[in-house]
Write an enzyme that holds these catalytic residues in place. Sequence first.
Site, PDB file in Angstrom:
ATOM      1  N   ASN A  13      -8.275 -24.713   3.873  1.00  0.00           N
ATOM      2  CA  ASN A  13      -9.328 -24.168   4.732  1.00  0.00           C
ATOM      3  C   ASN A  13     -10.340 -23.529   3.797  1.00  0.00           C
ATOM      4  O   ASN A  13     -10.090 -22.466   3.243  1.00  0.00           O
ATOM      5  CB  ASN A  13      -8.728 -23.122   5.692  1.00  0.00           C
ATOM      6  CG  ASN A  13      -9.795 -22.401   6.493  1.00  0.00           C
ATOM      7  OD1 ASN A  13     -10.971 -22.780   6.471  1.00  0.00           O
ATOM      8  ND2 ASN A  13      -9.395 -21.347   7.198  1.00  0.00           N
ATOM      9  N   TRP A  14     -11.449 -24.221   3.626  1.00  0.00           N
ATOM     10  CA  TRP A  14     -12.434 -23.751   2.643  1.00  0.00           C
ATOM     11  C   TRP A  14     -13.230 -22.556   3.144  1.00  0.00           C
ATOM     12  O   TRP A  14     -13.975 -21.940   2.379  1.00  0.00           O
ATOM     13  CB  TRP A  14     -13.380 -24.897   2.275  1.00  0.00           C
ATOM     14  CG  TRP A  14     -12.744 -26.004   1.472  1.00  0.00           C
ATOM     15  CD1 TRP A  14     -11.409 -26.179   1.193  1.00  0.00           C
ATOM     16  CD2 TRP A  14     -13.428 -27.097   0.843  1.00  0.00           C
ATOM     17  NE1 TRP A  14     -11.221 -27.309   0.440  1.00  0.00           N
ATOM     18  CE2 TRP A  14     -12.444 -27.897   0.210  1.00  0.00           C
ATOM     19  CE3 TRP A  14     -14.766 -27.492   0.763  1.00  0.00           C
ATOM     20  CZ2 TRP A  14     -12.769 -29.058  -0.500  1.00  0.00           C
ATOM     21  CZ3 TRP A  14     -15.096 -28.645   0.064  1.00  0.00           C
ATOM     22  CH2 TRP A  14     -14.104 -29.414  -0.573  1.00  0.00           C
ATOM     23  N   LYS A  15     -13.121 -22.271   4.453  1.00  0.00           N
ATOM     24  CA  LYS A  15     -13.864 -21.146   5.053  1.00  0.00           C
ATOM     25  C   LYS A  15     -15.367 -21.309   4.764  1.00  0.00           C
ATOM     26  O   LYS A  15     -15.857 -22.437   4.756  1.00  0.00           O
ATOM     27  CB  LYS A  15     -13.291 -19.814   4.573  1.00  0.00           C
ATOM     28  CG  LYS A  15     -11.771 -19.751   4.819  1.00  0.00           C
ATOM     29  CD  LYS A  15     -11.167 -18.392   4.692  1.00  0.00           C
ATOM     30  CE  LYS A  15      -9.674 -18.474   4.973  1.00  0.00           C
ATOM     31  NZ  LYS A  15      -9.006 -17.169   4.985  1.00  0.00           N
ATOM     32  N   HIS A  98      -8.502 -19.817  14.377  1.00  0.00           N
ATOM     33  CA  HIS A  98      -8.248 -19.052  13.152  1.00  0.00           C
ATOM     34  C   HIS A  98      -8.484 -17.566  13.432  1.00  0.00           C
ATOM     35  O   HIS A  98      -9.399 -17.211  14.187  1.00  0.00           O
ATOM     36  CB  HIS A  98      -9.162 -19.535  12.016  1.00  0.00           C
ATOM     37  CG  HIS A  98      -8.742 -18.993  10.690  1.00  0.00           C
ATOM     38  ND1 HIS A  98      -9.076 -17.723  10.282  1.00  0.00           N
ATOM     39  CD2 HIS A  98      -7.970 -19.518   9.712  1.00  0.00           C
ATOM     40  CE1 HIS A  98      -8.535 -17.499   9.092  1.00  0.00           C
ATOM     41  NE2 HIS A  98      -7.855 -18.578   8.729  1.00  0.00           N
ATOM     42  N   GLU A 100      -9.887 -15.361  11.799  1.00  0.00           N
ATOM     43  CA  GLU A 100     -11.245 -14.883  11.494  1.00  0.00           C
ATOM     44  C   GLU A 100     -12.201 -15.193  12.650  1.00  0.00           C
ATOM     45  O   GLU A 100     -13.123 -14.422  12.919  1.00  0.00           O
ATOM     46  CB  GLU A 100     -11.727 -15.486  10.165  1.00  0.00           C
ATOM     47  CG  GLU A 100     -11.015 -14.835   8.993  1.00  0.00           C
ATOM     48  CD  GLU A 100     -10.825 -15.726   7.770  1.00  0.00           C
ATOM     49  OE1 GLU A 100     -11.480 -16.776   7.659  1.00  0.00           O
ATOM     50  OE2 GLU A 100      -9.980 -15.356   6.916  1.00  0.00           O
ATOM     51  N   GLU A 170      -0.180 -17.833  10.759  1.00  0.00           N
ATOM     52  CA  GLU A 170      -0.890 -17.067   9.735  1.00  0.00           C
ATOM     53  C   GLU A 170      -0.877 -15.583  10.092  1.00  0.00           C
ATOM     54  O   GLU A 170      -1.696 -15.132  10.908  1.00  0.00           O
ATOM     55  CB  GLU A 170      -2.345 -17.543   9.642  1.00  0.00           C
ATOM     56  CG  GLU A 170      -2.483 -18.986   9.214  1.00  0.00           C
ATOM     57  CD  GLU A 170      -3.796 -19.242   8.507  1.00  0.00           C
ATOM     58  OE1 GLU A 170      -3.748 -19.767   7.387  1.00  0.00           O
ATOM     59  OE2 GLU A 170      -4.867 -18.889   9.030  1.00  0.00           O
ATOM     60  N   GLY A 176      -5.823 -13.580   2.606  1.00  0.00           N
ATOM     61  CA  GLY A 176      -6.794 -13.112   1.614  1.00  0.00           C
ATOM     62  C   GLY A 176      -6.444 -11.771   0.994  1.00  0.00           C
ATOM     63  O   GLY A 176      -7.264 -11.147   0.336  1.00  0.00           O
ATOM     64  N   SER A 216      -2.146 -16.229   1.788  1.00  0.00           N
ATOM     65  CA  SER A 216      -1.909 -16.044   0.350  1.00  0.00           C
ATOM     66  C   SER A 216      -0.856 -17.007  -0.208  1.00  0.00           C
ATOM     67  O   SER A 216      -0.069 -16.627  -1.073  1.00  0.00           O
ATOM     68  CB  SER A 216      -1.542 -14.586   0.046  1.00  0.00           C
ATOM     69  OG  SER A 216      -2.586 -13.716   0.456  1.00  0.00           O
ATOM     70  N   GLY A 237      -6.082 -20.958   2.045  1.00  0.00           N
ATOM     71  CA  GLY A 237      -7.458 -20.484   1.926  1.00  0.00           C
ATOM     72  C   GLY A 237      -7.909 -20.482   0.480  1.00  0.00           C
ATOM     73  O   GLY A 237      -8.257 -21.523  -0.087  1.00  0.00           O
ATOM     74  N   GLY A 238      -7.868 -19.327  -0.142  1.00  0.00           N
ATOM     75  CA  GLY A 238      -8.382 -19.160  -1.508  1.00  0.00           C
ATOM     76  C   GLY A 238      -7.929 -20.219  -2.504  1.00  0.00           C
ATOM     77  O   GLY A 238      -8.753 -20.766  -3.251  1.00  0.00           O
TER      78      GLY A 238
END
Length: 256
Positions: A13-15, A98, A100, A170, A176, A216, A237-238
Amino acid sequence: MNKAKRQAVIAGNWKMNKTPAEAKELIEAIKPLVADANCGVVCCVPYVDLSVVLEAAKGSNIGVGAENCHWAKSGAFTGEVSAEMLASMGVQYVIIGHSERRQYFGETDVTVNQRVRAALDAGLTVILCVGESLEQREQGVTSELVAMQTKIALGGVSKDELSRIIIAYEPIWAIGTGKTATSEQANEVCKTIRETIAAVYDEDAAEAMTIQYGGSMKPGNAAELVAQPDVDGGLIGGASLKAEDFAAIVKAASEG
Ligand code: 13P
């Protein structure tokens, strides 16, 4: 539960990261590193990157996804993108619900359900996100909350359509933050989700459901997490923004 009955999927997930030029570069770097993966590989990217990523991923084993979609086919919804639009481009996956989106953009279980319905109707595969906040975990409501999120999101979804649903657990407190759920915590909640699917549908549906962990996940902890009996890969993510890290996670899932 029989893990062999379902496919592990590692999805990035590149966000809100990467311009189209940077996206092309990242996919080109990922492609050779994951070519012999023994699990599903998906990259979910910003809307503006979809064209270049679809083109660059053509003929590879990388599935391409968006990070959200609207529930209407078209209409006066400034700034939104419909599931139909995504499908017409050749997009195969879409992340829905998600945390976010729920946290910063006011999405609710009900609008998540509407988006899931629209995505399925357009022929997309949904990566449905559920998960609790730290406060909710400390209040001891994680199981009930995640079961409720799952049930509402899947309202009106038939058993046959579940083959186009992936669920990502999640925990918000692990996203993150560098704070990963322990593999036991991750497995426990993924198991709760599977039991929810069994209760709403049946055991077969529950056994076949791909349930990812996200929060993470990194090369250093991926192998242990994906080795859990109820964890079928991850939503990253990251670490999905670095080709080597993403590929190392794919490798861990391929071997797990
Ligand atoms: P991180 O891997 O950066 O914690 O993000 C997880 C996530 O939100 C994936 O959807």
